[in-house]
Design an enzyme around this catalytic site. Structure first.
Site, PDB file in Angstrom:
ATOM      1  N   GLY A   1      -3.600  -8.759  10.616  1.00  0.00           N
ATOM      2  CA  GLY A   1      -2.221  -8.992  10.826  1.00  0.00           C
ATOM      3  C   GLY A   1      -1.997  -9.733  12.150  1.00  0.00           C
ATOM      4  O   GLY A   1      -2.766 -10.588  12.756  1.00  0.00           O
TER       5      GLY A   1
ATOM      6  N   ILE B   1       0.664  -1.281   0.037  1.00  0.00           N
ATOM      7  CA  ILE B   1      -0.114   0.063   0.043  1.00  0.00           C
ATOM      8  C   ILE B   1       0.882   1.325   0.210  1.00  0.00           C
ATOM      9  O   ILE B   1       0.427   2.462  -0.341  1.00  0.00           O
ATOM     10  CB  ILE B   1      -1.135  -0.082   1.242  1.00  0.00           C
TER      11      ILE B   1
ATOM     12  N   VAL C   1       1.950  -3.193   8.464  1.00  0.00           N
ATOM     13  CA  VAL C   1       1.700  -2.166   7.609  1.00  0.00           C
ATOM     14  C   VAL C   1       2.095  -0.841   8.229  1.00  0.00           C
ATOM     15  O   VAL C   1       2.576   0.297   7.579  1.00  0.00           O
ATOM     16  CB  VAL C   1       0.230  -1.987   7.047  1.00  0.00           C
ATOM     17  N   ASP C   2       1.702  -0.625   9.578  1.00  0.00           N
ATOM     18  CA  ASP C   2       1.937   0.489  10.141  1.00  0.00           C
ATOM     19  C   ASP C   2       3.398   0.744  10.195  1.00  0.00           C
ATOM     20  O   ASP C   2       3.900   2.034   9.849  1.00  0.00           O
ATOM     21  CB  ASP C   2       1.659   0.416  11.574  1.00  0.00           C
TER      22      ASP C   2
ATOM     23  N   ASN D   1      -2.009   1.502  15.873  1.00  0.00           N
ATOM     24  CA  ASN D   1      -2.255   0.996  17.047  1.00  0.00           C
ATOM     25  C   ASN D   1      -2.534   2.071  17.868  1.00  0.00           C
ATOM     26  O   ASN D   1      -2.498   3.180  17.527  1.00  0.00           O
ATOM     27  CB  ASN D   1      -1.141   0.359  17.812  1.00  0.00           C
TER      28      ASN D   1
HETATM   29  P1  ADP Z   1      -3.258  -5.380  12.550  1.00  0.00           P
HETATM   30  O1  ADP Z   1      -2.440  -4.864  13.946  1.00  0.00           O
HETATM   31  O2  ADP Z   1      -4.385  -4.436  12.278  1.00  0.00           O
HETATM   32  O3  ADP Z   1      -3.669  -6.781  12.465  1.00  0.00           O
HETATM   33  P2  ADP Z   1      -0.964  -5.552  10.674  1.00  0.00           P
HETATM   34  O4  ADP Z   1      -0.125  -4.773   9.963  1.00  0.00           O
HETATM   35  O5  ADP Z   1      -0.339  -6.588  11.411  1.00  0.00           O
HETATM   36  O6  ADP Z   1      -2.177  -4.877  11.256  1.00  0.00           O
HETATM   37  O7  ADP Z   1      -1.731  -6.456   9.508  1.00  0.00           O
HETATM   38  C1  ADP Z   1      -2.855  -5.863   8.543  1.00  0.00           C
HETATM   39  C2  ADP Z   1      -2.837  -6.321   7.412  1.00  0.00           C
HETATM   40  O8  ADP Z   1      -1.668  -5.456   6.729  1.00  0.00           O
HETATM   41  C3  ADP Z   1      -2.270  -7.830   7.216  1.00  0.00           C
HETATM   42  O9  ADP Z   1      -3.115  -8.346   6.122  1.00  0.00           O
HETATM   43  C4  ADP Z   1      -0.872  -7.776   6.538  1.00  0.00           C
HETATM   44  O10 ADP Z   1      -0.621  -8.682   5.752  1.00  0.00           O
HETATM   45  C5  ADP Z   1      -0.933  -6.416   5.824  1.00  0.00           C
HETATM   46  N1  ADP Z   1       0.196  -5.608   5.397  1.00  0.00           N
HETATM   47  C6  ADP Z   1       1.494  -5.702   6.077  1.00  0.00           C
HETATM   48  N2  ADP Z   1       2.258  -4.858   5.152  1.00  0.00           N
HETATM   49  C7  ADP Z   1       1.549  -4.286   4.312  1.00  0.00           C
HETATM   50  C8  ADP Z   1       1.791  -3.294   3.205  1.00  0.00           C
HETATM   51  N3  ADP Z   1       3.091  -2.882   3.090  1.00  0.00           N
HETATM   52  N4  ADP Z   1       0.875  -3.067   2.472  1.00  0.00           N
HETATM   53  C9  ADP Z   1      -0.588  -3.512   2.630  1.00  0.00           C
HETATM   54  N5  ADP Z   1      -0.561  -4.467   3.569  1.00  0.00           N
HETATM   55  C10 ADP Z   1       0.093  -5.029   4.201  1.00  0.00           C
END
Ligand code: ADP
Length: 169
Positions: free
Chosen positions: A120, A12, A34-35, A25
């Site tokens: 995630g 993303i 993703v954060d 968070n």
């Molecule tokens: P949460 O704490 O809300 O579960 P995560 O970041 O651990 O957040 O995961 C949320 C989703 O983001 C997961 O499905 C993961 O595969 C996805 N994700 C991780 N990195 C990226 C990225 N660079 N772009 C898009 N989605 C991502």
């Protein structure tokens, strides 16, 4: 598939859209997944402004500029952790999508990209999360002209295939 909804598999942080949504968070001070990727790509300006926001409640959303990201804005929303608290994860996740879209409307963001919030490290079941995401986005778009388009960005193959199935129905 509804023409105002698009599905892609990828990162993303690479998207040149009006707004990308961050699965943040409650501290809004960065994290993993993703954060972490969003903060890494946006640079330190994003963290500096996030420090002024006073955090964000689960199911709510706050907006910042995108700094070094190709996206103009980042909408930070806090998804529910599956299996803890009041067991109202489904309505909290629905709130994330609705509140994020409302921020997009207020700021005139026409193209908005969502990751798969909470699926995630927050361990929300992927099928259920996708159903909620699609339902809430369709409902919102049916009564709002802005955003014009929502892109679901799936990072992992499992989510991508779940969204493909649900969106082709
Ligand atoms: P949460 O704490 O809300 O579960 P995560 O970041 O651990 O957040 O995961 C949320 C989703 O983001 C997961 O499905 C993961 O595969 C996805 N994700 C991780 N990195 C990226 C990225 N660079 N772009 C898009 N989605 C991502």
């Amino acid at each position: 598939m509804e023409t105002r909804i698009e599905l892609i598999q990828g990162d993303i942080t690479k998207l040149k859209v009006d707004a990308i949504v961050n699965a943040a968070n409650p501290s809004l001070l960065g994290g993993g997944g993703v954060d972490g990727a969003i903060h890494q790509a946006a640079g330190p300006g994003l963290l500096e402004v996030c420090q002024l926001l006073g955090g964000c409640k689960t199911g709510e959303a706050k907006i910042t500029r995108g700094y070094k990201l190709p996206a103009q804005f980042v909408i930070h929303t806090v998804g529910p952790v599956w299996g803890v608290g009041d067991r109202n994860e489904e309505s909290l996740l629905a709130g994330c999508y609705r509140k994020s879209l409302a921020q997009a409307t207020v700021h005139g963001c026409n193209i908005v990209a969502f990751p798969n919030i909470s699926t995630g490290v927050y361990h929300f079941p992927k099928d259920l999360a996708a159903e909620i995401a699609i339902r809430e986005v369709k409902n919102y778009l049916s009564s709002n002209a802005v955003p014009e388009k929502v892109i679901f960005v799936c990072y992992d193959a499992e989510n991508f295939s779940i969204y493909q199935d649900l969106l082709s129905k």
